[in-house]
Design a protein around this motif. Structure first.
Motif, PDB file in Angstrom:
ATOM      1  N   THR A 170      60.187  36.488 -42.253  1.00 16.54           N
ATOM      2  CA  THR A 170      60.603  35.430 -43.161  1.00 16.54           C
ATOM      3  C   THR A 170      60.058  35.711 -44.550  1.00 16.54           C
ATOM      4  OG1 THR A 170      60.581  33.838 -41.352  1.00 16.54           O
ATOM      5  CG2 THR A 170      60.515  32.943 -43.579  1.00 16.54           C
ATOM      6  N   ALA A 171      60.945  35.724 -45.517  1.00 18.28           N
ATOM      7  CA  ALA A 171      60.531  35.956 -46.905  1.00 18.28           C
ATOM      8  C   ALA A 171      60.352  34.637 -47.645  1.00 18.28           C
ATOM      9  CB  ALA A 171      61.554  36.825 -47.621  1.00 18.28           C
ATOM     10  N   ALA A 172      61.214  33.654 -47.351  1.00 20.99           N
ATOM     11  CA  ALA A 172      61.114  32.340 -48.000  1.00 20.99           C
ATOM     12  C   ALA A 172      61.711  31.292 -47.075  1.00 20.99           C
ATOM     13  CB  ALA A 172      61.860  32.349 -49.325  1.00 20.99           C
ATOM     14  N   THR A 173      61.166  30.094 -47.147  1.00 20.87           N
ATOM     15  CA  THR A 173      61.679  28.998 -46.329  1.00 20.87           C
ATOM     16  C   THR A 173      62.434  28.005 -47.202  1.00 20.87           C
ATOM     17  OG1 THR A 173      59.604  27.777 -46.567  1.00 20.87           O
ATOM     18  CG2 THR A 173      59.826  29.187 -44.631  1.00 20.87           C
ATOM     19  N   GLN A 174      63.214  27.161 -46.568  1.00 20.40           N
ATOM     20  CA  GLN A 174      63.983  26.159 -47.296  1.00 20.40           C
ATOM     21  C   GLN A 174      63.051  25.111 -47.867  1.00 20.40           C
ATOM     22  OE1 GLN A 174      66.924  24.580 -44.645  1.00 20.40           O
ATOM     23  NE2 GLN A 174      68.125  26.462 -44.639  1.00 20.40           N
ATOM     24  N   GLN A 175      63.403  24.652 -49.040  1.00 24.87           N
ATOM     25  CA  GLN A 175      62.604  23.615 -49.686  1.00 24.87           C
ATOM     26  C   GLN A 175      62.667  22.343 -48.847  1.00 24.87           C
ATOM     27  OE1 GLN A 175      63.769  22.872 -53.694  1.00 24.87           O
ATOM     28  NE2 GLN A 175      62.183  21.356 -54.048  1.00 24.87           N
ATOM     29  N   GLY A 176      61.531  21.794 -48.526  1.00 28.47           N
ATOM     30  CA  GLY A 176      61.465  20.564 -47.754  1.00 28.47           C
ATOM     31  C   GLY A 176      61.472  20.771 -46.248  1.00 28.47           C
ATOM     32  N   ASN A 177      61.718  22.000 -45.777  1.00 28.67           N
ATOM     33  CA  ASN A 177      61.730  22.267 -44.335  1.00 28.67           C
ATOM     34  C   ASN A 177      61.210  23.683 -44.105  1.00 28.67           C
ATOM     35  OD1 ASN A 177      62.143  22.552 -41.631  1.00 28.67           O
ATOM     36  ND2 ASN A 177      64.282  21.943 -41.655  1.00 28.67           N
ATOM     37  N   SER A 178      59.925  23.782 -43.889  1.00 32.59           N
ATOM     38  CA  SER A 178      59.307  25.105 -43.759  1.00 32.59           C
ATOM     39  C   SER A 178      59.635  25.805 -42.445  1.00 32.59           C
ATOM     40  CB  SER A 178      57.787  24.998 -43.917  1.00 32.59           C
ATOM     41  OG  SER A 178      57.264  24.180 -42.894  1.00 32.59           O
ATOM     42  N   LEU A 179      60.350  25.132 -41.551  1.00 27.58           N
ATOM     43  CA  LEU A 179      60.742  25.764 -40.288  1.00 27.58           C
ATOM     44  C   LEU A 179      62.037  26.569 -40.415  1.00 27.58           C
ATOM     45  CD1 LEU A 179      59.920  22.889 -37.770  1.00 27.58           C
ATOM     46  CD2 LEU A 179      58.551  24.909 -38.323  1.00 27.58           C
ATOM     47  N   ASN A 180      62.821  26.307 -41.435  1.00 31.11           N
ATOM     48  CA  ASN A 180      64.081  27.025 -41.638  1.00 31.11           C
ATOM     49  C   ASN A 180      63.920  28.071 -42.736  1.00 31.11           C
ATOM     50  OD1 ASN A 180      65.474  25.606 -39.702  1.00 31.11           O
ATOM     51  ND2 ASN A 180      66.231  24.072 -41.143  1.00 31.11           N
ATOM     52  N   ALA A 181      64.235  29.291 -42.398  1.00 30.05           N
ATOM     53  CA  ALA A 181      64.110  30.378 -43.370  1.00 30.05           C
ATOM     54  C   ALA A 181      65.294  30.373 -44.331  1.00 30.05           C
ATOM     55  CB  ALA A 181      64.036  31.713 -42.656  1.00 30.05           C
TER      56      ALA A 181
END
Length: 174
Positions: A94-105
């Protein structure tokens, strides 16, 4: 104003001459002539978990070598040397996660590693054996895309980058 021109003009001239002298021996291309001109490239073998990457890496590698100009790709019986490439490692992180949801890349870094062996067909001399070369690309997950779609779209870029690095390894001084 005239004083500064008199001071800086000689210094500028010295820097310009130093730049010209230091670049006088530089030339583009390989550092020296290759010990072979006809090369056989085997079909890339995939021992990694990278999905269906053998054909793109093989094709990109052959295209890259053909553009080199001082190499001719040929059948094994006519070749001066043989290149064998085995893909042995493929990693996703994982390089970056979605803003507001760190479980989704939001994006993944894909790393593909190959072992390359280059052998002289005439003498049996091994130029290099199992030399590790890797390439990485970032796969971006957009909107409703799944990771597999992002990975699929990124794979040709990853194959091209790996092929270029393998080509550079072949035409450079060992």
């Amino acid at each position: 104003m005239r004083i500064s021109i008199r001071i800086f003009a000689p210094a500028l001239l010295v820097f310009a001459l130093a730049g010209l002298v230091s670049c006088a021996h530089y030339h583009f291309g390989a550092a020296g002539p290759l010990p072979f001109h006809k090369l056989y490239v085997t079909v890339v073998k995939n021992r990694s978990y990278a999905p269906q990457v053998e054909a793109p890496v093989t094709e990109m590698l052959r295209q890259s070598l053909l553009q080199e100009g001082n190499l001719q790709l040929t059948e094994q019986a006519d070749a001066d040397a043989t290149l064998d490439v085995v893909l042995f490692d493929y990693q996703r992180s994982t390089a970056a996660t979605q803003q507001g949801n760190s479980l989704n890349a939001q994006s993944y870094t894909l790393l593909l590693t190959a072992k390359c062996t280059l052998v002289d067909n005439r003498s049996g001399k091994v130029y290099f054996k199992d030399r590790q070369i890797d390439a990485s690309q970032v796969a971006y997950v957009q909107g409703g895309d799944s990771f597999s779609e992002a990975e699929y779209q990124t794979m040709p870029k990853l194959a091209r980058d790996l092929a270029e690095k393998i080509k550079d390894e072949i035409v450079s001084t060992w």
